[in-house]
Design an enzyme around this catalytic site. Sequence first.
Site, PDB file in Angstrom:
ATOM      1  N   GLU A 170       7.479 -21.657   8.040  1.00 59.55           N
ATOM      2  CA  GLU A 170       7.931 -20.763   9.104  1.00 59.55           C
ATOM      3  C   GLU A 170       8.985 -21.395  10.003  1.00 59.55           C
ATOM      4  O   GLU A 170       9.592 -20.715  10.826  1.00 59.55           O
ATOM      5  CB  GLU A 170       6.751 -20.319   9.960  1.00 59.55           C
ATOM      6  CG  GLU A 170       6.125 -21.405  10.822  1.00 59.55           C
ATOM      7  CD  GLU A 170       5.033 -20.844  11.719  1.00 59.55           C
ATOM      8  OE1 GLU A 170       5.189 -20.965  12.951  1.00 59.55           O
ATOM      9  OE2 GLU A 170       4.055 -20.304  11.196  1.00 59.55           O
ATOM     10  N   GLU A 215       0.802  -1.215   0.000  1.00 58.98           N
ATOM     11  CA  GLU A 215       0.000   0.000   0.000  1.00 58.98           C
ATOM     12  C   GLU A 215       0.844   1.277   0.000  1.00 58.98           C
ATOM     13  O   GLU A 215       0.317   2.376  -0.208  1.00 58.98           O
ATOM     14  CB  GLU A 215      -0.946  -0.002   1.210  1.00 58.98           C
ATOM     15  CG  GLU A 215      -2.052  -1.038   1.067  1.00 58.98           C
ATOM     16  CD  GLU A 215      -2.947  -1.147   2.291  1.00 58.98           C
ATOM     17  OE1 GLU A 215      -2.560  -0.624   3.355  1.00 58.98           O
ATOM     18  OE2 GLU A 215      -4.012  -1.765   2.175  1.00 58.98           O
TER      19      GLU A 215
END
EC number: 4.2.1.126
Length: 268
Positions: A109, A78
């Site tokens: 992860e 963004e």
Amino acid sequence: MLTTESASNYNDLEKMSVADILFSINQEDQTVPLAVRKSLPQVEALVEQIVPRMQKGGRLFYIGAGTSGRLGVVDASECPPTFGVPFDLVVGIIAGGDTAIRKAVENAEDDWNQAWIDLMPFEPNANDILVGIAASGRTPYVIGGLNEAKKAGLLTGCVVCNDGSAVAAAAEFPVEVVVGPEFLTGSTRMKSGTAQKLVLNMISTAVMIRLGKVKGNKMVDMQMTNEKLVGRAIRMIIEELGVSPDEAESLLEEHGSVRGAIEAIKKS
């Protein structure tokens, strides 16, 4: 036990009415901004370190897994439309690659080495910043990435939701936002995710303001990718310069941005 894994304050969720479920979630959510407020000195310390590095050409990288990784990708993605910065100035990297944005990648992860490997194509340098995002504060992908980044001279920070975590220990400037038990036990996409989103909003927005990407309270460098944003840009020019809508639209077309239009007229 980690705070993020502690038992919910609510029992027998399946027996609740929809109204009770929604009210209870909302009640828990109201505690999140207060927890974030307690961490503001830590957020400030991190931002104050990020800005001078980015003024020297440094980039801001986020790394995380699952919800945390997705939030980093969202915040990074963004920045170009909001502030008109290059797409590679703020970069979100998620364990498992872009596939993991939509679909969980098993065991991604748990790899201690992969985050630094994922950063290698960007050729990280000592002006760059790496912020690890991990609600639990114990994600190997994030810890490993932070440790390697420190060795390479990068500034390191983090956003976690437990006190005294391994991720916080690996970061030079940790941000710890302890929001307490989740409404749904262990579901850190809820309060923890909300807290992380609030902190990331603060970090990127504060950094961009300090880098001069905002004028007054307006996004003068925003990318105008649809009619709504073009209309917003025209209104900004009208408010700043006192010109007619037609004049504002012409200035915008000529100069390509709100900042360009305003500066051109003020210099003339």
